[in-house]
Enzyme design. Structure first.
Site, PDB file in Angstrom:
ATOM      1  N   LYS A 160       0.404  -1.141   0.510  1.00 37.63           N
ATOM      2  CA  LYS A 160      -0.181   0.307  -0.217  1.00 37.63           C
ATOM      3  C   LYS A 160       0.945   1.369  -0.085  1.00 37.63           C
ATOM      4  CE  LYS A 160      -3.737   2.543   2.842  1.00 37.63           C
ATOM      5  NZ  LYS A 160      -4.379   1.949   3.977  1.00 37.63           N
ATOM      6  N   GLU A 195      10.670  -4.688   3.781  1.00 36.79           N
ATOM      7  CA  GLU A 195      10.887  -6.050   3.756  1.00 36.79           C
ATOM      8  C   GLU A 195      10.244  -6.385   2.278  1.00 36.79           C
ATOM      9  OE1 GLU A 195       8.802  -4.939   6.780  1.00 36.79           O
ATOM     10  OE2 GLU A 195       9.469  -6.811   8.522  1.00 36.79           O
ATOM     11  N   GLY A 232      -4.654  -2.016   5.038  1.00 33.16           N
ATOM     12  CA  GLY A 232      -3.448  -3.028   5.031  1.00 33.16           C
ATOM     13  C   GLY A 232      -4.629  -4.078   5.376  1.00 33.16           C
ATOM     14  N   ARG A 233      -4.731  -4.375   6.655  1.00 32.54           N
ATOM     15  CA  ARG A 233      -5.764  -6.433   7.051  1.00 32.54           C
ATOM     16  C   ARG A 233      -6.678  -5.618   6.509  1.00 32.54           C
ATOM     17  NH1 ARG A 233      -3.761  -2.767  10.964  1.00 32.54           N
ATOM     18  NH2 ARG A 233      -5.268  -1.644  12.163  1.00 32.54           N
ATOM     19  N   GLU A 252      -3.812  -6.084  15.211  1.00 34.23           N
ATOM     20  CA  GLU A 252      -3.673  -4.923  15.142  1.00 34.23           C
ATOM     21  C   GLU A 252      -4.424  -3.942  15.100  1.00 34.23           C
ATOM     22  OE1 GLU A 252      -1.992  -4.169  10.949  1.00 34.23           O
ATOM     23  OE2 GLU A 252       0.018  -4.422  11.393  1.00 34.23           O
ATOM     24  N   HIS A 265      -2.421 -33.297  19.333  1.00 32.78           N
ATOM     25  CA  HIS A 265      -2.048 -33.566  19.714  1.00 32.78           C
ATOM     26  C   HIS A 265      -0.328 -32.779  20.044  1.00 32.78           C
ATOM     27  CE1 HIS A 265      -3.788 -37.210  17.727  1.00 32.78           C
ATOM     28  NE2 HIS A 265      -4.343 -36.060  17.808  1.00 32.78           N
ATOM     29  N   LYS A 268       9.708   0.025  13.263  1.00 29.31           N
ATOM     30  CA  LYS A 268      10.672  -0.310  11.903  1.00 29.31           C
ATOM     31  C   LYS A 268      11.734   1.237  12.050  1.00 29.31           C
ATOM     32  CE  LYS A 268       6.281  -1.002   9.625  1.00 29.31           C
ATOM     33  NZ  LYS A 268       5.943  -0.126   9.023  1.00 29.31           N
TER      34      LYS A 268
HETATM   35  O1  LIG Z   1       1.279  -2.999   2.458  1.00 30.58           O
HETATM   36  P1  LIG Z   1       2.555  -2.123   3.298  1.00 30.58           P
HETATM   37  O2  LIG Z   1       2.259  -0.718   2.933  1.00 30.58           O
HETATM   38  O3  LIG Z   1       3.790  -2.613   2.303  1.00 30.58           O
HETATM   39  O4  LIG Z   1       1.680  -2.631   4.586  1.00 30.58           O
HETATM   40  C1  LIG Z   1       2.777  -3.805   5.058  1.00 30.58           C
HETATM   41  C2  LIG Z   1       2.657  -4.080   6.318  1.00 30.58           C
HETATM   42  O5  LIG Z   1       2.956  -3.334   7.245  1.00 30.58           O
HETATM   43  C3  LIG Z   1       2.725  -2.471   8.522  1.00 30.58           C
HETATM   44  O6  LIG Z   1       3.442  -1.989   9.198  1.00 30.58           O
HETATM   45  C4  LIG Z   1       1.469  -2.282   8.915  1.00 30.58           C
HETATM   46  O7  LIG Z   1       1.297  -3.108  10.732  1.00 30.58           O
HETATM   47  C5  LIG Z   1       0.735  -3.222   7.762  1.00 30.58           C
HETATM   48  O8  LIG Z   1      -0.790  -3.082   8.451  1.00 30.58           O
HETATM   49  C6  LIG Z   1       0.528  -3.446   6.768  1.00 30.58           C
HETATM   50  O9  LIG Z   1      -0.138  -4.220   6.238  1.00 30.58           O
END
Ligand SMILES: O=P(O)(O)OC[C@H]1O[C@H](O)[C@H](O)[C@@H](O)[C@@H]1O
Length: 500
Positions: free
Chosen positions: A188, A194, A242-243, A328, A359, A468
């Protein structure tokens, strides 16, 4: 709210669920709801009708119906960032409000563009594999849906890479041929460390940039950082969290793996649940029941953990998906007025897939000292044709919920099962895209309604920022170009850097 719930919990005491159920046998049917292919039974929650009435009073006082309307109308329910959270507009048009209609129109245009790209890639017989790079909300939803619903005859095989540990992308690429692979970078913000690192590895490996696509709300950065041409880019918007975004072009990998008709069916399933959640009276509203029982378990019973156990291998990624969605969203302690929530908010969500979990850690659920409420999820009809296995799966599911609820007395304390452990049973008729859409929309709306009841914001995630920023600041120290300020970090760095 806390006081009223505590009073009810004290009145009910620790009594067994067996007594509650046998004392009021009609609750087996009265505490159950069906929405299309999704059935839910709350009879094994530790509430009686009086406690439920209090919970519904609380829901009425919090005006949950108005809160649902604010959500779907595109009001700024993400109040700390002054944004809407219009994931419902990605899959339906149940609101006449201007913001919602605009969002729905934009979503439709993006869907049409996505459909054209899917058709193009499916028509290209050279493409056998797709690698999707993203993390968090740009990964967990599509990964779950693809894992749950893809079939052996899928038009392309979709692989997901999220972790910044390059072992993940190395392992994924090792068996693939760059000439037969397309890549998608989903972010987004297009600023996630990452994803940018993995995306760069993927781009270099692909060589030919014509098979690299991006999904982002930051078109400018996607173009600048990765040279992705506008025709290979699909949009996101700041009005989708995002989620909550798998319904948008973030679902591109889903459409590639399952085909566009299945993706549309997923959206339609979620939209049908949206309509139920917005239009049903409180007492008939599955999202409200789910949210109220969650609040009950957290605030009346003091449960610090909540488990989710899909009894279907295809839903094995659901716990990880729900951990992001719920924790989150609800891992907050400040109310909208800035005051402390003054009440416990989200419990720790965790889980695993049945029957495996029986188990490993179920011992602790049956006889441990901590009560962990659980959502059990079953699928009535199997698609694999091994009816004996499916019957065994369902008998295990039913047996566990019964054993946890009713326990079993014994004169030997080591062999005693205390019971009284609450659970909700969610049953899908079959694992179809529509049924999965219903299930995920239920969790989205329950999450939002819990946030409303606690007075917190379900749609921001400032809590993830500090780590971060610190990680970025520590990069020079890891390269040996600077020292860390924190003495413990300094010592750890010296251990990491020391040659051995
Ligand atoms: O889609 P992006 O901007 O790469 O974000 C990816 C993810 O990283 C963030 O740190 C948030 O904790 C998430 O809510 C998000 O979905």
């Amino acid at each position: 709210m806390q006081k009223r719930l505590a009073e009810q919990a004290a009145r009910l005491g620790q009594g067994s669920l067996w007594e509650l159920v046998t004392g009021d046998p009609a609750r087996a049917t009265d505490f159950a709801l069906r929405v299309g292919p999704l059935y839910a039974n709350f009879a094994r929650q530790h509430v009686d009708r009086e406690a439920l009435a209090v919970l519904f009073d609380i829901a009425r006082e919090a005006d949950l119906p108005a809160a649902m309307r604010r959500l779907v109308d595109g009001e700024p329910v993400n109040f700390t960032e002054n944004r809407a959270a219009l994931h419902t507009a990605l899959r339906g048009d149940l609101s006449p409000a201007r913001a919602a209609r605009d969002a729905h129109r934009q979503a439709g245009e993006a869907l049409a563009r996505m459909e054209a790209l899917v058709a193009r890639l499916h028509a290209d017989s050279r493409i056998t594999d797709v690698v999707s790079v993203g993390i968090g909300g740009s990964d967990l939803g599509p990964r779950l849906v693809v894992d749950a619903l893809s079939r052996p005859d899928a038009p392309v095989c979709v692989h997901f890479v999220s972790n910044v540990d390059a072992s993940a992308i190395e392992r994924t690429l090792v068996g693939l041929d760059p000439a037969r692979t397309a890549g998608i970078v989903i972010s987004k913000s297009f600023g996630t460390q990452e994803t940018l690192l993995n995306g760069a590895i993927l781009r270099d490996w692909l060589g030919d940039g014509t098979r690299l696509f991006a999904v982002s709300a930051n078109v400018e950065r996607a173009g600048r950082e990765f040279g992705i041409a506008p025709e290979r880019m699909l949009p996101m918007w700041d009005w989708v969290g995002g989620r909550y975004s798998l319904w948008s072009a973030v679902g591109f990998p889903i459409a590639l793996a399952l085909g566009m008709p299945a993706f549309r069916e997923l959206l339609a399933g979620a939209a049908a649940f949206d309509r139920h959640a917005v239009e049903s009276p409180l007492e008939d509203n599955l999202a409200v029941w789910h949210a109220l029982t969650a609040v009950w378990n957290r605030n009346a019973l003091g449960a610090a953990a909540q488990a989710v156990f899909p009894y279907d291998e295809r839903l094995r990624l659901l716990p990880a998906y729900l951990q992001q969605l719920v924790m989150e969203s609800l891992g907050k302690q400040a109310r909208h007025d800035g005051e402390d929530a003054g009440i416990d908010t989200v419990p720790v969500w965790w889980g695993g897939v049945g029957s495996d979990v029986q188990h490993s850690f179920f011992q602790a659920l049956h006889q441990g000292t901590q009560q962990v409420p659980a959502d059990f999820i079953g699928v009535s009809r199997s698609d694999h044709g091994h009816e004996g296995s499916h019957a065994a799966m369902l008998s295990n599911l039913l047996a566990q919920t019964e054993a946890l609820a009713n326990g079993q007395p014994s004169t030997d304390p080591h062999r005693r099962y205390p019971g009284g452990r609450p659970s909700t049973l969610l049953l899908l008729d079959a694992l179809t895209p529509s049924a999965l859409g219903h299930l995920l929309a239920l969790y989205e709306h329950s999450t939002y309604l819990q946030a409303v009841l606690w007075g917190i914001n379900a749609f921001d995630q400032f809590g993830v920022e500090l780590g971060k920023q610190m990680a970025t600041k520590l990069l020079p120290a890891l390269r040996g170009e600077a020292e860390a300020d924190d003495p413990v970090t300094r010592e750890l760095l010296s251990q990491i850097r020391a040659p051995r």
